[in-house]
Scaffold this motif. Structure first.
Motif, PDB file in Angstrom:
ATOM      1  N   THR A   1       0.771  -1.258  -0.057  1.00 18.06           N
ATOM      2  CA  THR A   1      -0.026   0.064  -0.078  1.00 18.06           C
ATOM      3  C   THR A   1       0.975   1.432   0.110  1.00 18.06           C
ATOM      4  N   ILE A   2       0.531   2.396  -0.722  1.00 19.86           N
ATOM      5  CA  ILE A   2       1.194   3.461  -0.464  1.00 19.86           C
ATOM      6  C   ILE A   2       0.312   4.758   0.168  1.00 19.86           C
ATOM      7  N   ASP A   3       1.086   5.777   0.765  1.00 18.53           N
ATOM      8  CA  ASP A   3       0.354   6.922   1.241  1.00 18.53           C
ATOM      9  C   ASP A   3       0.481   8.020   0.309  1.00 18.53           C
ATOM     10  N   LEU A   4      -0.581   8.858  -0.121  1.00 15.74           N
ATOM     11  CA  LEU A   4      -0.311   9.922  -1.212  1.00 15.74           C
ATOM     12  C   LEU A   4      -1.080  11.142  -0.172  1.00 15.74           C
ATOM     13  N   ILE A   5      -0.723  12.219  -0.416  1.00  9.84           N
ATOM     14  CA  ILE A   5      -1.130  13.228   0.270  1.00  9.84           C
ATOM     15  C   ILE A   5      -1.666  14.421  -0.859  1.00  9.84           C
ATOM     16  N   TYR A   6      -2.814  14.709  -0.670  1.00  9.84           N
ATOM     17  CA  TYR A   6      -3.420  16.014  -1.592  1.00  9.84           C
ATOM     18  C   TYR A   6      -3.849  17.073  -0.995  1.00  9.84           C
ATOM     19  N   GLY A   7      -4.053  18.242  -1.550  1.00 13.09           N
ATOM     20  CA  GLY A   7      -4.240  19.476  -0.866  1.00 13.09           C
ATOM     21  C   GLY A   7      -2.891  19.866  -0.325  1.00 13.09           C
TER      22      GLY A   7
ATOM     23  N   HIS B   1     -13.730   2.280  -2.414  1.00 17.54           N
ATOM     24  CA  HIS B   1     -13.331   3.149  -1.195  1.00 17.54           C
ATOM     25  C   HIS B   1     -13.991   2.743   0.009  1.00 17.54           C
ATOM     26  N   TYR B   2     -13.263   1.860   0.760  1.00 18.44           N
ATOM     27  CA  TYR B   2     -13.934   1.194   1.858  1.00 18.44           C
ATOM     28  C   TYR B   2     -13.651   2.021   3.296  1.00 18.44           C
ATOM     29  N   GLU B   3     -12.976   2.785   3.202  1.00 14.84           N
ATOM     30  CA  GLU B   3     -13.013   3.802   4.509  1.00 14.84           C
ATOM     31  C   GLU B   3     -12.494   5.202   4.015  1.00 14.84           C
ATOM     32  N   PHE B   4     -12.793   6.303   4.446  1.00 12.83           N
ATOM     33  CA  PHE B   4     -12.722   7.685   4.161  1.00 12.83           C
ATOM     34  C   PHE B   4     -11.363   8.143   3.201  1.00 12.83           C
ATOM     35  N   SER B   5     -10.111   7.444   3.934  1.00 11.67           N
ATOM     36  CA  SER B   5      -8.983   7.900   3.326  1.00 11.67           C
ATOM     37  C   SER B   5      -8.296   6.427   2.652  1.00 11.67           C
ATOM     38  N   ASN B   6      -9.199   5.418   2.467  1.00  9.28           N
ATOM     39  CA  ASN B   6      -8.561   4.064   2.102  1.00  9.28           C
ATOM     40  C   ASN B   6      -9.268   3.379   0.889  1.00  9.28           C
ATOM     41  N   PHE B   7      -8.621   3.046  -0.070  1.00  6.09           N
ATOM     42  CA  PHE B   7      -8.864   2.399  -1.145  1.00  6.09           C
ATOM     43  C   PHE B   7      -8.382   1.163  -1.492  1.00  6.09           C
TER      44      PHE B   7
ATOM     45  N   PRO C   1      -2.213  -2.846  -4.913  1.00 10.87           N
ATOM     46  CA  PRO C   1      -3.649  -3.105  -4.898  1.00 10.87           C
ATOM     47  C   PRO C   1      -4.419  -2.308  -3.624  1.00 10.87           C
ATOM     48  N   HIS C   2      -3.523  -1.478  -3.122  1.00  4.62           N
ATOM     49  CA  HIS C   2      -4.272  -0.622  -1.973  1.00  4.62           C
ATOM     50  C   HIS C   2      -3.373   0.785  -1.875  1.00  4.62           C
ATOM     51  N   ILE C   3      -4.234   1.907  -1.770  1.00  9.64           N
ATOM     52  CA  ILE C   3      -3.600   3.283  -1.793  1.00  9.64           C
ATOM     53  C   ILE C   3      -4.464   3.883  -0.639  1.00  9.64           C
ATOM     54  N   SER C   4      -3.604   4.761   0.453  1.00  9.39           N
ATOM     55  CA  SER C   4      -4.233   5.399   1.370  1.00  9.39           C
ATOM     56  C   SER C   4      -4.064   6.942   0.819  1.00  9.39           C
ATOM     57  N   CYS C   5      -4.956   7.807   0.776  1.00  7.81           N
ATOM     58  CA  CYS C   5      -4.811   8.986   0.522  1.00  7.81           C
ATOM     59  C   CYS C   5      -5.333  10.266   1.505  1.00  7.81           C
ATOM     60  N   TYR C   6      -4.325  11.123   1.961  1.00  4.51           N
ATOM     61  CA  TYR C   6      -4.919  12.229   3.196  1.00  4.51           C
ATOM     62  C   TYR C   6      -4.963  13.401   2.640  1.00  4.51           C
ATOM     63  N   ALA C   7      -5.851  14.336   2.969  1.00  9.53           N
ATOM     64  CA  ALA C   7      -5.741  15.679   2.863  1.00  9.53           C
ATOM     65  C   ALA C   7      -4.582  16.298   3.744  1.00  9.53           C
TER      66      ALA C   7
END
Ligand code: SF4
Length: 375
Positions: A153-159, A231-237, A181-187
């Motif tokens: 999984t990787i973390d990405l930041i937007y905003g 999109h199974y959780e607010f920040s997790n795909f 197979p998995h991406i977490s994204c945070y504002a």
């Protein structure tokens, strides 16, 4: 089902936006590993009769530990706790630590899931955030990791200040090109007392408009769902079979033990947290003392937490569970509070399960707050 979280409180550099607990001095790394092992031993009775299904190395930067140090800690978990045959063992890792040699060594260790802190594939963003890695390392570590690990999984930041819509879209494209197979994204949030807050106060960095962060988020959902991510959780795909077992257990209210300075624990009734100071933590554990504080959660606290976390997930909030676990008073309360949001179509009720609609996704925390029980 229960999990063990192990906090590794060291980082090479302080990212401008970060308010986690860590030290940029590695002076106490060896001593820390010793006391992390000792805390695991001291607390083993908290999990008597419980089976550990996930082990999660978070931080800080766990990839700063050597393979031997990681294996030493994992061995203590196996020695002192009952562990299922194939637990999910996640290591948070930063791209600059993931040389090919390290990735190969990790792939031969019990670690079976890598969570890589990419944050952005662009030099401008990485510099702005004061990350320790560069854009080339972000790409390279993924190319290599894909050859040795299936569960990444990787973390990405937007905003991010200065990040255009085009750059965000390009970030997502780069991530998808690696077929992880998995991406977490945070504002990017501006936390109090961080370097980012000071830079904004001094006018050296322009704050990001909420509307741009929202546009990034909406694009993200559309782009990832099109590629088969749920999109199974607010920040997790995640693609099916690749949801984070550790985080899902946490969102579903399962027990976990947090080992290390600043780590939090939850036993189903109370929440506790360790002191967020490396030296004081090492001293206390060396003297066989647990440097933690405990908060007994009231029914109201547990109801509010369930609503908050539940609404952020695809599993939503079960009104039946609210009645069974917290009492009819809470079920009646939420049944009244939710009406307005159902009319606004930001919430949906189906088979007694309340979920956030697409329209309500970016507003989930505010909606949850409106459903909170305040006596
Ligand atoms: S690497 Fe992670 S924990 Fe360390 S300073 Fe950066 S964001 Fe914080």
């Amino acid at each position: 089902m229960a999990g063990i979280y192990i906090h590794i409180p060291f980082c090479k550099k302080a990212c401008h936006y970060c308010d986690f607990h860590f030290s940029t001095s590695l002076k106490y790394k060896e001593a820390m590993v010793e006391v992390l092992c000792k805390e695991l031993v001291l607390r083993k009775d908290e999990f008597s009769g419980v089976t550990v299904e996930t082990i999660y190395f978070g931080g800080g930067t766990p990839s700063l530990l050597s393979l031997e140090e990681l294996q030493k800690i994992i061995a203590v978990v196996y020695q002192e706790y009952k562990v299922i045959a194939t637990p999910e063992i996640t290591l948070e890792a930063n791209p600059d630590d993931l040389t090919e040699e390290k990735i190969i060594a990790l792939s031969k260790s019990p670690v079976n899931r890598l969570s890589i802190g990419i944050q952005s594939f662009f030099e401008e963003d990485l510099e702005m955030m004061n990350r320790a890695h560069n854009a080339k390392e972000a790409q390279l570590c993924l190319t290599i990791a894909k050859q040795y690990f299936d569960n990444i999984t990787i973390d990405l930041i937007y905003g991010i200040p200065g990040m255009s819509m085009e750059r965000w879209q390009q970030n997502i494209e780069y991530a998808l090109a690696h077929k992880i197979p998995h991406i977490s994204c945070y504002a990017l949030t501006v936390e109090p007392q961080t370097a980012l807050e000071k830079l904004i106060e001094k006018g050296r960095v322009a704050p990001v408009k909420d509307s741009l962060a929202l546009a990034h988020f909406e694009y993200l959902i559309e782009a990832l769902e099109k590629e088969g991510f749920e999109h199974y959780e607010f920040s997790n795909f995640g693609q099916s079979e690749y949801y984070s077992k550790n985080n899902t257990a946490y969102w579903l209210g399962k027990k976990y033990i947090g080992i290390g300075p600043s780590a939090h624990s939850y036993n189903g009734k109370d929440r506790s947290w360790n002191i967020n100071n490396n030296i004081k933590y090492i001293k206390a554990i060396t003297e066989n003392e647990l440097p933690s504080e405990i908060e007994e959660l009231t029914t109201e606290d547990r109801y509010n937490e369930y609503v908050m976390t539940g609404l952020r997930t695809k599993w939503g909030v079960s009104l039946t569970r609210i009645k069974d676990e917290f009492g009819i008073k809470y079920q009646e309360y939420i049944s009244v509070q939710m009406q307005h949001h159902l009319k606004e179509k930001v919430l949906n009720l189906d088979k007694n399960i309340l979920t956030i609609t697409k329209k309500g996704k970016f507003l989930s925390d505010g909606i949850a707050a409106d459903l909170f029980f305040v006596d």
